[in-house]
Scaffold this motif. Structure first.
Motif, PDB file in Angstrom:
ATOM      1  N   GLY A  18     -39.112  -0.602  20.034  1.00 49.70           N
ATOM      2  CA  GLY A  18     -38.541  -0.040  21.253  1.00 49.70           C
ATOM      3  C   GLY A  18     -38.827  -0.864  22.488  1.00 49.70           C
ATOM      4  N   ARG A  19     -39.950  -1.564  22.484  1.00 48.33           N
ATOM      5  CA  ARG A  19     -40.348  -2.326  23.676  1.00 48.33           C
ATOM      6  C   ARG A  19     -39.724  -3.717  23.726  1.00 48.33           C
ATOM      7  NH1 ARG A  19     -46.749  -1.731  24.178  1.00 48.33           N
ATOM      8  NH2 ARG A  19     -46.323  -2.974  26.058  1.00 48.33           N
ATOM      9  N   ILE A  20     -39.114  -4.150  22.614  1.00 52.04           N
ATOM     10  CA  ILE A  20     -38.502  -5.487  22.614  1.00 52.04           C
ATOM     11  C   ILE A  20     -37.003  -5.416  22.336  1.00 52.04           C
ATOM     12  CG2 ILE A  20     -40.637  -6.658  21.967  1.00 52.04           C
ATOM     13  CD1 ILE A  20     -39.641  -6.774  19.104  1.00 52.04           C
ATOM     14  N   GLY A  21     -36.440  -4.214  22.479  1.00 53.68           N
ATOM     15  CA  GLY A  21     -34.997  -4.087  22.363  1.00 53.68           C
ATOM     16  C   GLY A  21     -34.461  -4.011  20.956  1.00 53.68           C
ATOM     17  N   LEU A  22     -35.306  -3.648  19.991  1.00 54.45           N
ATOM     18  CA  LEU A  22     -34.864  -3.481  18.610  1.00 54.45           C
ATOM     19  C   LEU A  22     -34.763  -2.005  18.279  1.00 54.45           C
ATOM     20  CD1 LEU A  22     -36.956  -6.023  16.466  1.00 54.45           C
ATOM     21  CD2 LEU A  22     -34.495  -6.076  16.829  1.00 54.45           C
ATOM     22  N   ASP A  23     -33.818  -1.668  17.403  1.00 54.37           N
ATOM     23  CA  ASP A  23     -33.769  -0.326  16.842  1.00 54.37           C
ATOM     24  C   ASP A  23     -34.754  -0.299  15.679  1.00 54.37           C
ATOM     25  OD1 ASP A  23     -33.173   1.968  15.314  1.00 54.37           O
ATOM     26  OD2 ASP A  23     -31.118   1.997  16.063  1.00 54.37           O
ATOM     27  N   GLU A  24     -35.673   0.647  15.677  1.00 50.36           N
ATOM     28  CA  GLU A  24     -36.733   0.645  14.660  1.00 50.36           C
ATOM     29  C   GLU A  24     -36.216   0.873  13.246  1.00 50.36           C
ATOM     30  OE1 GLU A  24     -38.209   5.301  15.093  1.00 50.36           O
ATOM     31  OE2 GLU A  24     -39.424   3.668  15.921  1.00 50.36           O
ATOM     32  N   SER A  25     -34.931   1.232  13.096  1.00 50.48           N
ATOM     33  CA  SER A  25     -34.363   1.411  11.754  1.00 50.48           C
ATOM     34  C   SER A  25     -33.774   0.110  11.210  1.00 50.48           C
ATOM     35  CB  SER A  25     -33.276   2.490  11.782  1.00 50.48           C
ATOM     36  OG  SER A  25     -32.154   2.061  12.551  1.00 50.48           O
ATOM     37  N   GLN A  74     -20.208 -27.361  17.060  1.00 49.34           N
ATOM     38  CA  GLN A  74     -19.697 -26.248  16.257  1.00 49.34           C
ATOM     39  C   GLN A  74     -20.839 -25.430  15.654  1.00 49.34           C
ATOM     40  OE1 GLN A  74     -18.692 -29.362  16.217  1.00 49.34           O
ATOM     41  NE2 GLN A  74     -16.458 -29.530  16.047  1.00 49.34           N
ATOM     42  N   LEU A  75     -21.913 -26.112  15.250  1.00 48.10           N
ATOM     43  CA  LEU A  75     -23.059 -25.399  14.687  1.00 48.10           C
ATOM     44  C   LEU A  75     -23.735 -24.535  15.745  1.00 48.10           C
ATOM     45  CD1 LEU A  75     -24.535 -28.212  12.411  1.00 48.10           C
ATOM     46  CD2 LEU A  75     -23.659 -25.999  11.630  1.00 48.10           C
ATOM     47  N   LYS A  76     -23.822 -25.026  16.971  1.00 49.74           N
ATOM     48  CA  LYS A  76     -24.385 -24.202  18.045  1.00 49.74           C
ATOM     49  C   LYS A  76     -23.571 -22.928  18.219  1.00 49.74           C
ATOM     50  CE  LYS A  76     -26.626 -27.691  20.977  1.00 49.74           C
ATOM     51  NZ  LYS A  76     -26.578 -28.406  22.277  1.00 49.74           N
ATOM     52  N   ARG A  77     -22.247 -23.083  18.184  1.00 50.00           N
ATOM     53  CA  ARG A  77     -21.368 -21.918  18.331  1.00 50.00           C
ATOM     54  C   ARG A  77     -21.547 -20.967  17.141  1.00 50.00           C
ATOM     55  NH1 ARG A  77     -15.611 -21.447  17.425  1.00 50.00           N
ATOM     56  NH2 ARG A  77     -15.560 -23.663  16.896  1.00 50.00           N
ATOM     57  N   LEU A  78     -21.648 -21.529  15.948  1.00 48.28           N
ATOM     58  CA  LEU A  78     -21.838 -20.707  14.745  1.00 48.28           C
ATOM     59  C   LEU A  78     -23.153 -19.943  14.815  1.00 48.28           C
ATOM     60  CD1 LEU A  78     -21.278 -19.805  11.820  1.00 48.28           C
ATOM     61  CD2 LEU A  78     -22.255 -21.991  11.057  1.00 48.28           C
ATOM     62  N   PHE A  79     -24.231 -20.613  15.189  1.00 49.53           N
ATOM     63  CA  PHE A  79     -25.539 -19.965  15.209  1.00 49.53           C
ATOM     64  C   PHE A  79     -25.594 -18.874  16.279  1.00 49.53           C
ATOM     65  CE2 PHE A  79     -27.456 -24.181  13.514  1.00 49.53           C
ATOM     66  CZ  PHE A  79     -26.949 -23.898  12.255  1.00 49.53           C
ATOM     67  N   GLY A  80     -24.936 -19.100  17.409  1.00 45.92           N
ATOM     68  CA  GLY A  80     -24.865 -18.055  18.427  1.00 45.92           C
ATOM     69  C   GLY A  80     -24.132 -16.826  17.920  1.00 45.92           C
ATOM     70  N   ALA A  81     -23.025 -17.059  17.211  1.00 45.61           N
ATOM     71  CA  ALA A  81     -22.255 -15.940  16.654  1.00 45.61           C
ATOM     72  C   ALA A  81     -23.037 -15.240  15.544  1.00 45.61           C
ATOM     73  CB  ALA A  81     -20.920 -16.455  16.118  1.00 45.61           C
ATOM     74  N   TYR A  82     -23.820 -15.995  14.782  1.00 51.08           N
ATOM     75  CA  TYR A  82     -24.642 -15.423  13.711  1.00 51.08           C
ATOM     76  C   TYR A  82     -25.705 -14.497  14.298  1.00 51.08           C
ATOM     77  CZ  TYR A  82     -28.219 -15.445   9.982  1.00 51.08           C
ATOM     78  OH  TYR A  82     -29.160 -15.094   9.044  1.00 51.08           O
ATOM     79  N   VAL A  83     -26.350 -14.937  15.382  1.00 51.67           N
ATOM     80  CA  VAL A  83     -27.355 -14.102  16.055  1.00 51.67           C
ATOM     81  C   VAL A  83     -26.704 -12.842  16.609  1.00 51.67           C
ATOM     82  CG1 VAL A  83     -28.938 -13.977  18.019  1.00 51.67           C
ATOM     83  CG2 VAL A  83     -28.901 -16.019  16.575  1.00 51.67           C
ATOM     84  N   ASP A  84     -25.523 -12.977  17.189  1.00 47.78           N
ATOM     85  CA  ASP A  84     -24.799 -11.809  17.712  1.00 47.78           C
ATOM     86  C   ASP A  84     -24.492 -10.821  16.591  1.00 47.78           C
ATOM     87  OD1 ASP A  84     -24.857 -12.861  20.246  1.00 47.78           O
ATOM     88  OD2 ASP A  84     -22.825 -13.689  20.156  1.00 47.78           O
ATOM     89  N   ALA A  85     -24.056 -11.344  15.448  1.00 39.94           N
ATOM     90  CA  ALA A  85     -23.705 -10.477  14.315  1.00 39.94           C
ATOM     91  C   ALA A  85     -24.930  -9.714  13.822  1.00 39.94           C
ATOM     92  CB  ALA A  85     -23.096 -11.308  13.184  1.00 39.94           C
ATOM     93  N   LYS A  86     -26.086 -10.380  13.759  1.00 37.53           N
ATOM     94  CA  LYS A  86     -27.310  -9.698  13.331  1.00 37.53           C
ATOM     95  C   LYS A  86     -27.670  -8.577  14.303  1.00 37.53           C
ATOM     96  CE  LYS A  86     -29.861 -13.416  13.019  1.00 37.53           C
ATOM     97  NZ  LYS A  86     -31.081 -14.238  12.860  1.00 37.53           N
ATOM     98  N   GLN A  87     -27.539  -8.853  15.587  1.00 34.00           N
ATOM     99  CA  GLN A  87     -27.878  -7.831  16.580  1.00 34.00           C
ATOM    100  C   GLN A  87     -26.928  -6.639  16.489  1.00 34.00           C
ATOM    101  OE1 GLN A  87     -27.939  -9.881  20.338  1.00 34.00           O
ATOM    102  NE2 GLN A  87     -29.911 -10.873  19.943  1.00 34.00           N
ATOM    103  N   GLU A  88     -25.641  -6.915  16.300  1.00 34.82           N
ATOM    104  CA  GLU A  88     -24.662  -5.832  16.199  1.00 34.82           C
ATOM    105  C   GLU A  88     -24.925  -4.960  14.978  1.00 34.82           C
ATOM    106  OE1 GLU A  88     -20.960  -7.837  16.055  1.00 34.82           O
ATOM    107  OE2 GLU A  88     -21.045  -8.545  18.144  1.00 34.82           O
ATOM    108  N   GLN A  89     -25.397  -5.582  13.900  1.00 39.53           N
ATOM    109  CA  GLN A  89     -25.597  -4.849  12.649  1.00 39.53           C
ATOM    110  C   GLN A  89     -27.027  -4.326  12.495  1.00 39.53           C
ATOM    111  OE1 GLN A  89     -24.043  -6.966   9.205  1.00 39.53           O
ATOM    112  NE2 GLN A  89     -22.585  -8.082  10.486  1.00 39.53           N
ATOM    113  N   ASN A  90     -27.874  -4.603  13.487  1.00 37.48           N
ATOM    114  CA  ASN A  90     -29.264  -4.143  13.452  1.00 37.48           C
ATOM    115  C   ASN A  90     -30.003  -4.649  12.215  1.00 37.48           C
ATOM    116  OD1 ASN A  90     -31.471  -2.759  14.550  1.00 37.48           O
ATOM    117  ND2 ASN A  90     -31.064  -0.935  13.324  1.00 37.48           N
ATOM    118  N   VAL A  91     -29.814  -5.934  11.941  1.00 41.11           N
ATOM    119  CA  VAL A  91     -30.514  -6.564  10.821  1.00 41.11           C
ATOM    120  C   VAL A  91     -31.305  -7.763  11.332  1.00 41.11           C
ATOM    121  CG1 VAL A  91     -28.822  -5.838   9.098  1.00 41.11           C
ATOM    122  CG2 VAL A  91     -28.556  -8.063  10.214  1.00 41.11           C
TER     123      VAL A  91
END
Length: 694
Positions: free
Chosen positions: A123-130, A196-213
């Motif tokens: 909760g203190r670092i912006g993660l959902d504990e689930s 292109q890899l920078k763009r891919l890795f940014g999108a990968y991080v976004d996807a993880k955050q959206e999916q809470n993984v």
């Protein structure tokens, strides 16, 4: 507990330690501030025993076990450490027949401890504990999905595949090097794709955050970021009075940053390792961590070196010491033992790989007849492919063997299926798990599965979204069964491990439908269910099984090995921490050790030297290094018997040959007598070669 520990002991449980081990165990005990300590533990020097005694000594002197952080590289190692510390305390307290149990709640792998801390501070670092944790396969799949979604799978030129992309991403995170540096040093053929890899890795991080993984790397990255935070770092560091790290030579920069972030002054930090056994650079580990440790904190670290070896004979140690002495940078140490022997390690020159296989089999059987069991013998090699000829020869001669490696438990399709159902129930936003689960149902493909995930992701109540989803008509009955299961799994108050029993009952009919060898795979599902019973919650089970999975699975396995004995075949990397009475090392030639893929720079070559050293120090009594002279090139049939000649590894120089017994074999059965060349002739040849350029 302290009142109990104050009772006097009638004997000294530390009497079996040598002087250096005892100095490490007693380091700053009772001091107001415990200085950082580096224990340079040579191969076979009893480092695990020393670390366990240190834990027991700290507890005996009043340290709270709840405030000891013990970081190991497997859960099994953490458990073994706790068991050994319990045994020491039992002797220390002279408790008669009662075993004193030591519970170290903060003992485990870096990743497991990281997952626990992230859950507590979510909760203190912006993660959902689930949040759920992706294993390597899931992370690759998500990287591949993102790669496709942003258009990188449609390029006219070859773009790195998902596995390579994840490896690059992981190396950047763990090494803390810029992407440009990682590409140039490790993935040069991918350098043109940097943007292109920078763009891919940014999108990968976004996807993880959206999916809470989170993936494996996130567990260390987020922990390191917390440790570096001016507020959270001191708070987390204050949880522990003592931080002990095993196998420190195998840590990466991110793990070193975690330690220094939590304990900037190094107070209470003790690390144990051996720079000469740092062989995991391909995982991001760096030998610099242990070499630079004494200067990492605001106060200098004390260094204690363990040089007494309890494993090998002195002749084996003499040869091993000579090999590692050629290292460019290292902690000076000379391993010694009181196990004397007249048998030197053998350097065996053999015509080719086929004769190498025959020669090794002959020696294995000779050792067996001399009383050395097959299980006490190992054959080690640089790459898994190097044992192909030997495996055929062992089978031809009916010599049973077990090869380290094979399909990992979490890589088996049926295990991934069951875990995906549990993960989708735990975290409905986890698209990779949901995508896999939906397609287990007959009649549902990728397009329908994507529609389902979109519906669930946008719903306030995932269960209602699943039940309302319009599955294809032919899937109606199966979908209704899954919907009912999903509601049960999401019902508050369901007592674990009832969850996995419900999933098992639902999944086994699908297993029968999808796999011909369903009975074999069902045994793995039963094993998974049994493992689940050892965990308190679904959440903890999913985290632990991902971070520390069982080694192997029966998937695609042959008949069980029902034999009295068997030889061990292993890559050198997998042999670390093991020992055998007799060790054969295959292909000790340049191009194999060092590998021709690992000679790009001096750091790579130095790690290959350490790899040979690790192989040699696995042997207790007999060490055989085999050098095939000729390697056949197997490309096209019309090429005939094209071959190349190999030279002895560069790590064994002429000056070191005095530590070995050299022999040349015309075949596996016929030895050629070696006649030493007179020094006068050797000097004459050398002088003529030199004069040719004058």
């Amino acid at each position: 507990m302290s009142a109990v520990l104050d009772q006097p002991a009638t004997d000294d449980p530390f009497a079996g330690l040598n002087a250096e081990q005892r100095a490490a165990v007693e380091h700053d005990v009772g001091a107001a501030q415990v200085r950082p300590l580096l224990v340079v533990a040579g191969a076979g020097s009893g480092k695990t025993n020393t670390l366990a005694h240190r834990v027991a000594r700290l507890i005996q002197s009043g340290a709270d076990p709840q405030r000891i952080l013990l970081l190991t590289f497997s859960r099994r190692a953490a458990g073994e450490m706790s068991q050994r510390a319990s045994g020491v305390l039992h002797r220390l307290l002279n408790k008669g027949g009662a075993q004193t149990q030591v519970t170290l709640p903060w003992a485990g792998t870096f990743h497991a401890i990281g997952a626990r801390l992230l859950r507590e501070y979510a909760g203190r670092i912006g993660l959902d504990e689930s949040f759920t944790i992706h294993d390597r396969g899931d992370s690759e799949d998500l990287m591949g999905l993102v790669r496709h979604e942003i258009g990188l799978s449609n390029t006219e030129k070859r773009f790195p595949l998902k596995g390579t992309c994840l490896s690059i991403y992981s190396r950047v995170v763990n090494s803390r090097d810029p992407l440009e540096v990682v590409l140039q040093s490790t993935f040069p053929w991918c350098s043109e794709w940097e943007e292109q890899l920078k763009r891919l890795f940014g999108a990968y991080v976004d996807a993880k955050q959206e999916q809470n993984v989170l993936d494996y790397d996130d567990l260390l990255l987020f922990w390191a970021e917390m440790a570096a935070d001016p507020e959270l770092g001191p708070e987390i560091g204050a949880l522990f009075d003592h931080v002990l790290v095993d196998e420190y030579q195998d840590t990466n920069r991110l793990q070193a940053a975690i330690i220094t972030g939590m304990k900037p002054d190094g107070s209470g930090v003790m690390v144990v390792g051996d720079d000469a056994q740092s062989i995991y650079a391909f995982r991001g580990a760096t030998v610099r961590n242990i070499l630079d440790f004494p200067r990492q904190f605001s106060q200098p670290a004390e260094i204690i070196t363990l040089e007494r070896n309890y494993r090998s004979t002195q002749t084996i140690l003499d040869a091993s010491n000579a090999v590692i002495a050629g290292a460019r940078e290292r902690y000076a140490k000379t391993l010694w033992t009181d196990k004397l022997s007249s048998l030197k390690p053998q350097l065996v020159l053999i015509p080719d790989e086929a004769e190498q296989a025959r020669w090794v089999c002959n020696r294995i059987l000779e050792h067996r007849e001399a009383g050395i069991t097959l299980k006490s013998q190992a054959v080690l090699f640089r790459a898994a492919s190097h044992s192909a000829a030997l495996e055929l020869e062992l089978m031809r001669r009916n010599i049973p063997f077990v090869k380290f490696g094979g399909l990992k438990f979490l890589e088996a399709a049926h295990i991934k299926d069951v875990l995906a159902v549990l993960r989708f129930a735990q975290n409905p936003n986890g698209r990779m798990a949901g995508f896999r689960v939906a397609q287990l149902i007959p009649g549902i493909g990728p397009a329908t599965a994507t529609r389902l995930l979109d519906a669930v992701g946008g719903a306030t109540d995932p269960v209602t979204a699943v039940e309302a989803f319009a599955a294809p008509g032919k899937s109606a009955d199966d979908w209704a069964a899954f919907s009912a299961l999903y509601r049960q799994l999401r019902t508050p108050g369901l007592r674990w491990p009832a969850d996995i029993e419900l999933v098992k009952q639902w999944y086994l009919p699908h297993l029968e439908r999808m796999h011909d060898d369903a009975q074999v795979r069902a045994a793995d599902v039963e094993q998974l269910a049994a493992l689940a019973g050892g965990h308190a919650t679904r959440e903890s089970f999913l985290a632990e099984i991902t971070l520390d999975p069982p080694e192997a699975t029966s998937d695609r396995a042959g008949a069980p090995l029902l034999d009295e004995d068997y030889v061990i075949l292993s890559t050198i990397h997998s042999s670390k921490g093991q020992e055998w009475k007799s060790v054969h090392v295959l292909n000790v030639v340049d191009g194999c050790i060092p590998s021709d893929m690992s000679t790009g720079n001096q750091d790579d070559i130095e790690e290959e030297r350490r790899l040979l050293y690790v192989a040699m120090t696995r042997a207790r009594e007999h060490l055989q290094l085999v050098l095939p002279n000729r390697f056949f090139i197997k490309q096209q049939a019309q090429m005939g018997d094209r071959h190349v000649y190999a030279a002895r590894t560069r790590f064994i120089t002429p000056a070191m040959l005095k530590h070995f017994e050299e022999s040349t074999w015309l075949s596996a059965d016929a030895q050629q007598p070696r006649k030493p060349v007179p020094e006068s002739v050797r000097m004459l040849v050398r002088e003529r070669a030199r004069n040719a350029w004058k």
